[in-house]
Design an enzyme around this catalytic site. Structure first.
Site, PDB file in Angstrom:
ATOM      1  N   PRO A 187       0.846  -1.179   0.037  1.00  0.00           N
ATOM      2  CG  PRO A 187      -0.762  -1.389   1.644  1.00  0.00           C
ATOM      3  CD  PRO A 187       0.696  -1.911   1.406  1.00  0.00           C
ATOM      4  CD  GLU A 188       4.074   2.975  -2.631  1.00  0.00           C
ATOM      5  OE1 GLU A 188       4.551   3.882  -1.954  1.00  0.00           O
ATOM      6  OE2 GLU A 188       4.832   1.873  -3.001  1.00  0.00           O
ATOM      7  CG  HIS A 225      -4.167 -13.630   7.521  1.00  0.00           C
ATOM      8  ND1 HIS A 225      -2.940 -14.135   8.107  1.00  0.00           N
ATOM      9  CD2 HIS A 225      -4.257 -14.407   6.357  1.00  0.00           C
ATOM     10  CE1 HIS A 225      -2.582 -15.075   7.337  1.00  0.00           C
ATOM     11  NE2 HIS A 225      -3.445 -15.479   6.283  1.00  0.00           N
ATOM     12  NE  ARG A 247       4.690 -10.697   2.426  1.00  0.00           N
ATOM     13  CZ  ARG A 247       5.554 -10.137   1.660  1.00  0.00           C
ATOM     14  NH1 ARG A 247       5.119  -9.549   0.616  1.00  0.00           N
ATOM     15  NH2 ARG A 247       6.839 -10.325   1.790  1.00  0.00           N
ATOM     16  NE  ARG A 255      22.575  14.830  -0.332  1.00  0.00           N
ATOM     17  CZ  ARG A 255      21.559  14.465   0.680  1.00  0.00           C
ATOM     18  NH1 ARG A 255      20.751  15.323   1.157  1.00  0.00           N
ATOM     19  NH2 ARG A 255      21.434  12.955   0.856  1.00  0.00           N
TER      20      ARG A 255
END
Ligand SMILES: [Zn+2]
Length: 268
Positions: free
Chosen positions: A2-3, A90, A109, A150
């Site tokens: 999931p983002e 789950h 998971r 950077r």
């Protein structure tokens, strides 16, 4: 995994059933996910009223009238289900509200987490301390000053939570494409003009994904039980060898151990 858009979609879905409701019962069906559930989770949440919900990076925030915030992370495979017909293997945390709505946090998971943090101390909570600004609050000049000097690749720094909070690999690739920036370009060498396009691209791609109900993920299901479908409109992500709008083809490289997708013709 999931983002940010899936987390935002989840938070909005949960807000519809939780905001203003009292939590009538809390049941942890095991002791831990990635780490232990707080021992006093049930005691502190039961009877509390949810005042509002929010999101920080990829964490969902459920604020209560007792000055506590339940902070959840969906890890690799977490999702919330609402008014589920059956309890599944789950489903590790079950909540019920005073109007009888049932919620289950499912996480096969178990890379997710649930914490209970004093709301006033959220900023000082260790996982939040070093986080950069939210992607929707990015300012091109501020970003420029943080990238100045950077030499690391822009792609790698945009994935760094200290530079931008919660922006995952998919959205970094898509935003760089929209801004026409080559993923290997030295971060400090990107002009302010390009950074402005990048900041716009980040907001736009995330907004579109949230509108679409979150992206991809074979096993991600929004609280309404709908599969996200934003993946269909990716311009470069997971499209190696497929045509770009320019007529060239999308290339894949590996940076920092993760795949980067880009168009060599459109990105410099
Ligand atoms: Zn192209």
């Amino acid at each position: 995994m999931p983002e940010l858009p899936e987390v935002e979609t989840t938070v909005r879905g949960l807000a519809r059933v939780l905001q203003g409701r009292r939590i009538a019962s809390v049941e942890a069906r095991r002791a831990d996910l990635r780490r232990s559930f707080p021992e006093d989770l049930g005691q502190r949440l039961t009877g509390a009223t949810v005042t509002s919900l929010g999101r920080r990076a990829k964490y969902g925030l459920i604020h209560t009238d007792r000055g506590d915030t339940m902070v959840f992370h969906l890890g690799m495979s977490g999702s919330w289900r609402i008014d589920h017909a059956t309890i599944e293997k789950h489903d590790h945390l079950l909540l019920q509200t005073d109007d009888g709505t049932r919620l289950a946090l499912n996480d096969p998971r178990r890379f997710g987490s649930v914490d209970l943090i004093t709301t006033d101390e959220l900023q000082e909570w260790p996982p939040f301390q070093a986080l950069g600004p939210e992607p929707f609050e990015l300012d091109a000049r501020d970003l420029q000053s943080r990238l100045r000097g950077r030499t690391a690749a822009i792609k790698l720094l945009l994935g760094d939570q200290r530079i931008v909070a919660g922006l995952g690999n998919i959205y970094v690739c898509e935003a760089l494409y929209r801004a026409g920036i080559h993923p290997k370009r030295a971060a400090g060498s990107v002009s302010l003009d390009r950074l402005k396009r990048l900041v716009e691209g980040i907001s736009a791609v995330l907004d579109e994904a949230i509108e679409a109900g979150g992206s991809t993920l074979k096993d991600f299901i929004s609280p309404d039980g709908e599969l996200g479908y934003f993946s269909k409109s990716f311009a470069v992500y997971d499209r190696e060898g497929q045509p770009c709008r320019c007529g060239g083809s999308v290339r894949r490289i590996v940076q920092g151990g993760r795949s980067t997708f880009y168009c060599p013709h459109c990105q410099h």
